[in-house]
Design an enzyme around this catalytic site. Structure first.
Site, PDB file in Angstrom:
ATOM      1  N   GLU A  80       0.826  15.774   2.725  1.00 49.62           N
ATOM      2  CA  GLU A  80       0.554  17.009   3.463  1.00 49.62           C
ATOM      3  C   GLU A  80       0.103  16.754   4.902  1.00 49.62           C
ATOM      4  O   GLU A  80       0.042  17.681   5.708  1.00 49.62           O
ATOM      5  CB  GLU A  80      -0.537  17.819   2.754  1.00 49.62           C
ATOM      6  CG  GLU A  80      -0.141  18.364   1.394  1.00 49.62           C
ATOM      7  CD  GLU A  80       0.691  19.629   1.486  1.00 49.62           C
ATOM      8  OE1 GLU A  80       1.004  20.065   2.605  1.00 49.62           O
ATOM      9  OE2 GLU A  80       1.028  20.186   0.425  1.00 49.62           O
ATOM     10  N   GLU A 111      -0.671  -0.331 -13.431  1.00 54.68           N
ATOM     11  CA  GLU A 111      -1.967  -0.363 -12.748  1.00 54.68           C
ATOM     12  C   GLU A 111      -2.595  -1.755 -12.785  1.00 54.68           C
ATOM     13  O   GLU A 111      -3.547  -2.026 -12.061  1.00 54.68           O
ATOM     14  CB  GLU A 111      -2.921   0.668 -13.331  1.00 54.68           C
ATOM     15  CG  GLU A 111      -3.421   0.391 -14.717  1.00 54.68           C
ATOM     16  CD  GLU A 111      -4.441   1.428 -15.162  1.00 54.68           C
ATOM     17  OE1 GLU A 111      -5.453   1.014 -15.733  1.00 54.68           O
ATOM     18  OE2 GLU A 111      -4.229   2.639 -14.933  1.00 54.68           O
TER      19      GLU A 111
END
Length: 300
Positions: A80, A111
């Site tokens: 954004e 991960e």
């Protein structure tokens, strides 16, 4: 010691035997309670946002790093920054363990895969800033990124939902979100993720404020690259300057779509070049540039 994010919430054992309405209330209340925990971190969030703004202003890169559901939170925030604040895409990197998913499948074993980070962060310098997010505070991928960033002299902002997180030993700014256990035990996409998103929203928006990309609650540095945002940009120019729609559109055309410059042009600046020079003097902040224009500085 059991991590708080893995502990049982008092209502966890009742979730599947409650009415759906009762379960819904428990889930919503739990996430609202988690969100409130961010308020205790305002000072460190403010300090982190200031460092992020300095990084961008000095040409550095913002590295967002996480795995799993925390990775989705950082990706949402990072993606954004261009549209909302006009941060150049080359100054933002998203390092999500396993890469950003392109399907509904998000593997969990990635991960633990830290091998790629040496290559991904090889160009990191002291100008850069790493925002590392992990609910547990001990995710190997995220910890290794923080180690490498720390070694490079970059600013490290850490967000975790366990106050004794190992991550915080590697951070300059430790945002410890003391969220309650999840009603759905261990599902950190919920309360923990909600708190992470609030913290990230606040960090990046404060960064925008510090950079001068917010004026009177308006996104004056947005990138208008679609019909909706072009309309928003025109509306912002109108709201700031009180000119009509045609004048706002003309100013945006003259400014090449730069909202701040368009505002100054609509208010009487003689050229885009002079408007840009005024913004440079005010370090990108529109308010002081408008004040100079109103005081009839000849350089505008």
């Amino acid at each position: 010691m059991t991590l708080k994010t893995e502990q049982l919430h008092p209502l966890a054992s009742t979730l599947d035997v409650a009415t759906l309405g009762g379960a819904a209330a428990a889930l919503v209340d739990n996430q609202v309670d988690a969100g409130r925990c961010v308020s205790a971190c305002l000072n460190v969030i403010q300090a982190g946002a200031d460092k992020m703004a300095r990084c961008v202003r000095n040409g550095g890169t913002l590295y967002y790093v996480a795995a799993g559901s925390s990775g989705l939170m950082v990706a949402a925030d990072a993606m954004e920054l261009g549209g909302t604040f006009g941060i150049p895409s080359q100054q933002v990197e998203i390092l999500m363990a396993g890469g950003i998913p392109t399907s509904a499948h998000m593997p969990g074993d990635v991960e633990d895969d830290v091998e790629s980070l040496e290559h991904l962060l090889v160009n990191m310098t002291s100008r850069d800033c790493l925002i590392a997010v992990t609910a547990s505070g001990s995710t190997p991928f995220t910890l290794r990124a923080a180690e490498l960033a720390h070694a490079a002299g970059a600013t490290v902002i850490g967000i975790a939902n366990n106050t004794q997180a190992a991550l915080f030993k590697l951070t300059d700014h430790a945002i410890a979100l003391d969220t309650p256990p999840e009603v759905l035990s261990g599902s950190t996409r919920m309360g923990a993720g909600t708190a992470q998103k609030i913290a990230l929203n606040t960090l990046s928006t404060l960064m925008g404020v510090a950079l001068g990309h917010v004026y009177q609650g308006l996104m004056v540095n947005l990138q208008a690259d679609n019909i909706k945002l072009l309309g928003r940009a025109r509306g912002i120019v109108q709201q700031v300057t009180q000119v009509d729609e045609a004048s706002a559109a003309s100013a945006l055309t003259r400014s090449g779509g730069d909202v701040k410059i368009a505002c100054l042009l609509a208010l009487g600046a003689q050229s885009p070049e002079l408007a840009r020079a005024a913004l440079i003097r005010s370090q990108g902040h529109l308010g002081p540039a408008i004040s100079r224009l109103h005081s009839h500085e000849t350089t505008l």
